[in-house]
Enzyme design. Structure first.
Site, PDB file in Angstrom:
ATOM      1  N   ASP A  87       0.800  -1.224   0.000  1.00 53.14           N
ATOM      2  CA  ASP A  87       0.000   0.000   0.000  1.00 53.14           C
ATOM      3  C   ASP A  87       0.835   1.278   0.000  1.00 53.14           C
ATOM      4  O   ASP A  87       0.281   2.375  -0.034  1.00 53.14           O
ATOM      5  CB  ASP A  87      -0.914   0.013   1.230  1.00 53.14           C
ATOM      6  CG  ASP A  87      -1.927  -1.118   1.204  1.00 53.14           C
ATOM      7  OD1 ASP A  87      -2.335  -1.511   0.094  1.00 53.14           O
ATOM      8  OD2 ASP A  87      -2.306  -1.592   2.287  1.00 53.14           O
ATOM      9  N   HIS A  90       7.052   1.979  -1.070  1.00 55.93           N
ATOM     10  CA  HIS A  90       8.242   1.194  -0.736  1.00 55.93           C
ATOM     11  C   HIS A  90       8.616   0.249  -1.878  1.00 55.93           C
ATOM     12  O   HIS A  90       9.792   0.124  -2.237  1.00 55.93           O
ATOM     13  CB  HIS A  90       7.981   0.411   0.561  1.00 55.93           C
ATOM     14  CG  HIS A  90       9.123  -0.445   1.002  1.00 55.93           C
ATOM     15  ND1 HIS A  90      10.249   0.084   1.572  1.00 55.93           N
ATOM     16  CD2 HIS A  90       9.304  -1.787   0.956  1.00 55.93           C
ATOM     17  CE1 HIS A  90      11.092  -0.903   1.860  1.00 55.93           C
ATOM     18  NE2 HIS A  90      10.538  -2.040   1.496  1.00 55.93           N
ATOM     19  N   PHE A 115      19.765 -10.645 -12.881  1.00 57.83           N
ATOM     20  CA  PHE A 115      18.626 -10.084 -12.148  1.00 57.83           C
ATOM     21  C   PHE A 115      17.551 -11.154 -11.983  1.00 57.83           C
ATOM     22  O   PHE A 115      16.863 -11.506 -12.932  1.00 57.83           O
ATOM     23  CB  PHE A 115      18.084  -8.898 -12.957  1.00 57.83           C
ATOM     24  CG  PHE A 115      17.007  -8.113 -12.277  1.00 57.83           C
ATOM     25  CD1 PHE A 115      17.323  -7.088 -11.410  1.00 57.83           C
ATOM     26  CD2 PHE A 115      15.674  -8.366 -12.537  1.00 57.83           C
ATOM     27  CE1 PHE A 115      16.335  -6.321 -10.802  1.00 57.83           C
ATOM     28  CE2 PHE A 115      14.672  -7.613 -11.939  1.00 57.83           C
ATOM     29  CZ  PHE A 115      15.006  -6.599 -11.077  1.00 57.83           C
TER      30      PHE A 115
END
Length: 153
Positions: A87, A90, A115
């Protein structure tokens, strides 16, 4: 989404270079461990030629990969992690930081950095890519490492 049309772990294994003489460093994030441990796969590389180190979270993958390259004689470094959108922003900061960090390591060193960071919207999407219906991103990273080591040779 592209993975809806294919299993990412389906390869023509005749096209995958021999990994028996390759040495690989793998840096695995402990965060979302039930996903990241599933990503940790071997692919034709001898067990004694694989160095695994764990870091607390995905953001630390870049530092761990750099240290792996500096302290071990490896032909490639694979980073494995899992970031699930939440939410807050981050998710964006972590994913962007790791992406940029791995790109910089690829430019700084003479070995490939692979990756293997899952960046998903839901935990189900992560599970689908860690041995689920879309294969295993860890397996894909291992194949990519072998191909890039062969490319560099």
């Amino acid at each position: 989404m592209a993975t809806a049309y294919q299993n990412l772990s389906e390869y023509d294994f005749n096209s995958v270079p021999d990994g028996s003489e390759v040495t690989v460093g793998i840096v695995v994030a402990e965060w979302n461990k039930h996903i990241t441990e599933k990503l940790l796969e071997e692919h034709g590389v001898k067990a004694e030629n694989i160095f695994v180190k764990r870091v607390p979270g995905s953001f630390e993958l870049t530092f761990g990969a750099k240290k792996m390259a500096e302290t071990k004689e490896v032909d490639a470094v694979i980073v494995l992690g899992c970031v699930v959108r939440g939410d807050t922003p981050h998710f964006d900061y972590v994913c962007s930081g790791v992406t940029q960090g791995i790109t910089e390591l690829n430019l700084m060193y003479d070995i490939p950095f692979i990756f293997g960071l899952l960046t998903t919207d839901t935990m189900q999407q992560s599970e689908d890519r860690a041995g689920g219906k879309y294969g295993n991103k860890g397996d894909e990273a291992a194949v990519t490492a072998l191909k890039m080591v062969n490319f560099s040779a």
